[in-house]
Design a protein around this motif. Structure first.
Motif, PDB file in Angstrom:
ATOM      1  N   GLU A 198      -2.007  -7.146 -15.366  1.00 45.78           N
ATOM      2  CA  GLU A 198      -2.946  -7.870 -14.565  1.00 45.78           C
ATOM      3  C   GLU A 198      -2.337  -8.520 -13.403  1.00 45.78           C
ATOM      4  O   GLU A 198      -1.104  -8.895 -13.394  1.00 45.78           O
ATOM      5  N   LYS A 199      -2.750  -8.699 -12.578  1.00 43.15           N
ATOM      6  CA  LYS A 199      -2.618  -9.321 -11.330  1.00 43.15           C
ATOM      7  C   LYS A 199      -3.779 -10.239 -10.557  1.00 43.15           C
ATOM      8  O   LYS A 199      -4.804  -9.654 -10.821  1.00 43.15           O
ATOM      9  N   GLU A 200      -3.421 -11.175 -10.079  1.00 43.95           N
ATOM     10  CA  GLU A 200      -4.616 -12.332  -9.389  1.00 43.95           C
ATOM     11  C   GLU A 200      -4.480 -11.957  -8.107  1.00 43.95           C
ATOM     12  O   GLU A 200      -3.485 -12.183  -7.415  1.00 43.95           O
ATOM     13  N   ARG A 231     -10.829  -8.953 -15.059  1.00 45.40           N
ATOM     14  CA  ARG A 231     -10.457  -9.507 -16.500  1.00 45.40           C
ATOM     15  C   ARG A 231     -10.985 -10.870 -16.563  1.00 45.40           C
ATOM     16  O   ARG A 231     -11.307 -11.423 -17.619  1.00 45.40           O
ATOM     17  N   GLY A 235     -11.761  -4.158 -19.203  1.00 49.57           N
ATOM     18  CA  GLY A 235     -10.283  -4.106 -18.792  1.00 49.57           C
ATOM     19  C   GLY A 235      -9.206  -3.997 -19.732  1.00 49.57           C
ATOM     20  O   GLY A 235      -9.654  -3.599 -20.898  1.00 49.57           O
ATOM     21  N   GLN A 236      -8.017  -4.009 -19.301  1.00 50.46           N
ATOM     22  CA  GLN A 236      -6.744  -3.901 -20.044  1.00 50.46           C
ATOM     23  C   GLN A 236      -5.254  -4.041 -19.278  1.00 50.46           C
ATOM     24  O   GLN A 236      -5.543  -4.573 -18.129  1.00 50.46           O
ATOM     25  N   THR A 278      -8.768 -11.858 -11.409  1.00 53.18           N
ATOM     26  CA  THR A 278      -7.675 -11.245 -12.233  1.00 53.18           C
ATOM     27  C   THR A 278      -7.922 -10.032 -12.685  1.00 53.18           C
ATOM     28  O   THR A 278      -9.106  -9.590 -13.066  1.00 53.18           O
ATOM     29  N   LEU A 279      -7.140  -8.942 -12.163  1.00 58.36           N
ATOM     30  CA  LEU A 279      -7.378  -7.485 -12.062  1.00 58.36           C
ATOM     31  C   LEU A 279      -6.540  -6.560 -12.861  1.00 58.36           C
ATOM     32  O   LEU A 279      -5.287  -6.898 -13.021  1.00 58.36           O
ATOM     33  N   SER A 280      -7.047  -5.505 -13.482  1.00 54.62           N
ATOM     34  CA  SER A 280      -6.094  -4.266 -13.854  1.00 54.62           C
ATOM     35  C   SER A 280      -6.785  -3.189 -13.683  1.00 54.62           C
ATOM     36  O   SER A 280      -7.725  -3.034 -13.485  1.00 54.62           O
TER      37      SER A 280
END
Length: 471
Positions: free
Chosen positions: A374-376, A405, A370-371, A381-383
């Motif tokens: 980010e948003k849940e 993430r 990841g990096q 928790t994703l990017s």
């Protein structure tokens, strides 16, 4: 009065039961000439190690120390024991008058010499024609001046739970021995991709491996292969590879000296109830395609997310059934594959390749990690994927999706096995490149009245579908 009713009901019920055979003697006489004992010999190199201390000849210490050392070590005078021969015992059966014999692969694996003993006491040396470790089947050949007695394969699919069966072989090296029982279950799988075992309570012990399991017509419906036992002896749970599998393997070994199984070229998974709900399916059946590497399926247009419901005219119940169907289909054959895609059925023609060749080819991989931004969502928790992440993770430029993430431990996603480093490449069977894409798919699923969303998750090149609740 109630007792009388119970007794009469019991008697009426018993009237429908088929009685046990009066004797298995005629059947045993009929098939015995075709059943064989198998003895193998293997040269085992003598281990190296320290010689015995020098003691006066005849000293009691000389024997004492020799007994402590493993076979093959020195005798105290610098001499080494010779390489020793290891012997193993098993069973088999003749399937043709010209001397073809079926047994288990593990009976003859690594053998330098194979000796066949017939019921008459005659012995012949056998040559190995071919083996199939995946089904633990081997085919041997002996040369005889006279035509040999043989037995034929029967239809294992016609065997019913409760049918009488008879096993014959060489248990614990005791020679020709017969045991009888019933078919306890069918379609058992132990550990192999092509497993299709008949379970029986007929006594099967070490040495029975490779021997035949007969139906009451004297036909072989299984090859005795394994037992389930806490003590190494029979406790009434034995397994015989079904003749449905064995006949195909034997035909290929006889013709080619090896197996040549069909290969479709897809990665697949079973459809669970929650996956079926997420896809809007009426039932959890078929084989769900998770990845399509370069190969026959890709050339025919099969895509990840397709549900294979029929192969070569036969319904596909699950992954195991599809794998067996494909493996039993001839290499190079063009077959019709029916898939469900976006709620509609499609028929595609696929020309099968050879599995054994494909297994030696590397399969392209996809991704993790990841990096930025980010948003849940759904406890994840994703990017979005970035070029830096692709380089960091060693991924190709074609890999896209949402990088996981972090996963909340109290989220359903965690229970379903999602972890940091996974990549979500599809949601609702559509590509996702941003969190907004994922949220749109969630809204679409809710608008369609669904309670869950189907995600395609890629971990280190291994894709799988996961259904998450969106309530």
């Amino acid at each position: 009065m109630s007792i009388g009713v119970i007794l009469s009901l019991a008697q009426a019920t018993m009237g429908y039961a088929r009685g046990a055979p009066d004797s298995f003697a005629d059947l045993a006489d009929q098939v015995s000439p075709a059943v064989v004992n198998i003895t193998t010999a293997t040269m085992v190199a003598a281990p190296t190690g320290p010689n015995l201390p020098n003691f006066p000849e005849g000293s009691p210490f000389e024997d004492f120390f020799r007994d402590l050392l493993p076979p093959g070590q020195g005798d105290g005078n610098g001499d080494q024991r010779r390489n020793r021969r290891s012997q193993a015992l098993g069973s088999g059966f003749v399937i043709s008058e010209d001397g073809y014999i079926v047994t288990n692969n593990h009976v003859i694996d690594g053998a330098d010499e194979i000796e066949i003993e017939f019921f008459s006491g005659e012995t012949l040396d056998a040559e190995l024609v071919g083996t199939d470790p995946k089904t633990d089947i081997a085919l041997l050949k002996v040369t005889s001046d006279e035509p040999l007695a043989f037995v034929q394969f029967g239809d294992s699919e016609a065997a019913r739970v409760g049918d009488w069966v008879m096993a014959m072989g060489n248990p614990l090296g005791q020679g020709f021995s017969v045991s009888a029982g019933i078919v306890s279950a069918r379609g058992r799988a132990l550990s192999g991709t092509y497993d299709d075992y008949i379970q029986t309570d007929a006594a099967i012990n070490r040495g029975n491996s490779g021997g035949p399991l007969f139906n009451m017509d004297g036909q072989v419906i299984g090859v005795n292969t394994a037992i389930l036992s806490p003590n190494g002896g029979s406790i009434g749970i034995g397994f015989a590879m079904s003749s449905r599998v064995v006949t195909t393997v034997v035909e290929q070994l006889k013709e080619f000296g090896e197996t040549r199984r069909g290969w479709l070229g897809v990665r697949i998974q079973d459809v669970t109830d929650d996956v079926a709900e997420a896809m809007g399916l009426a039932s959890a059946a078929g084989a769900l395609v998770t990845d399509v590497p370069e190969g026959p399926a890709a050339e025919a247009g099969i895509q990840a997310g397709d549900l294979i419901v029929k192969f070569d005219g036969r319904e596909v119940e699950n992954v195991r059934e599809l794998v067996r169907q494909v493996g039993n289909t001839s290499v190079g054959k063009s077959v019709r594959v029916v898939v469900l895609r976006d709620g509609k059925t499609m028929t595609l023609n696929v020309t099968l390749a050879r599995r054994e060749e494909a297994e030696n080819q590397p399969i392209p991989t996809s991704a993790p990690a990841g990096q930025p931004m980010e948003k849940e969502v759904l406890g994840l928790t994703l990017s979005p994927m970035t070029d830096d992440l692709r380089e960091q993770l060693g991924l190709s430029g074609s890999v896209d999706g949402l990088v996981v993430r972090n996963v909340a431990e109290d989220a359903q996603a965690y229970e379903k096995g999602l972890r940091a480093g996974d990549v979500i490449t599809e949601a609702g069977q559509q590509k996702v490149a941003s969190v907004d894409d994922l949220e749109d798919r969630i809204d679409d699923a809710k608008d369609a009245g669904r309670n869950s969303l189907l995600l395609l998750v890629n971990r280190s090149g291994d894709p799988r579908f996961v259904a998450l609740s969106i309530d």
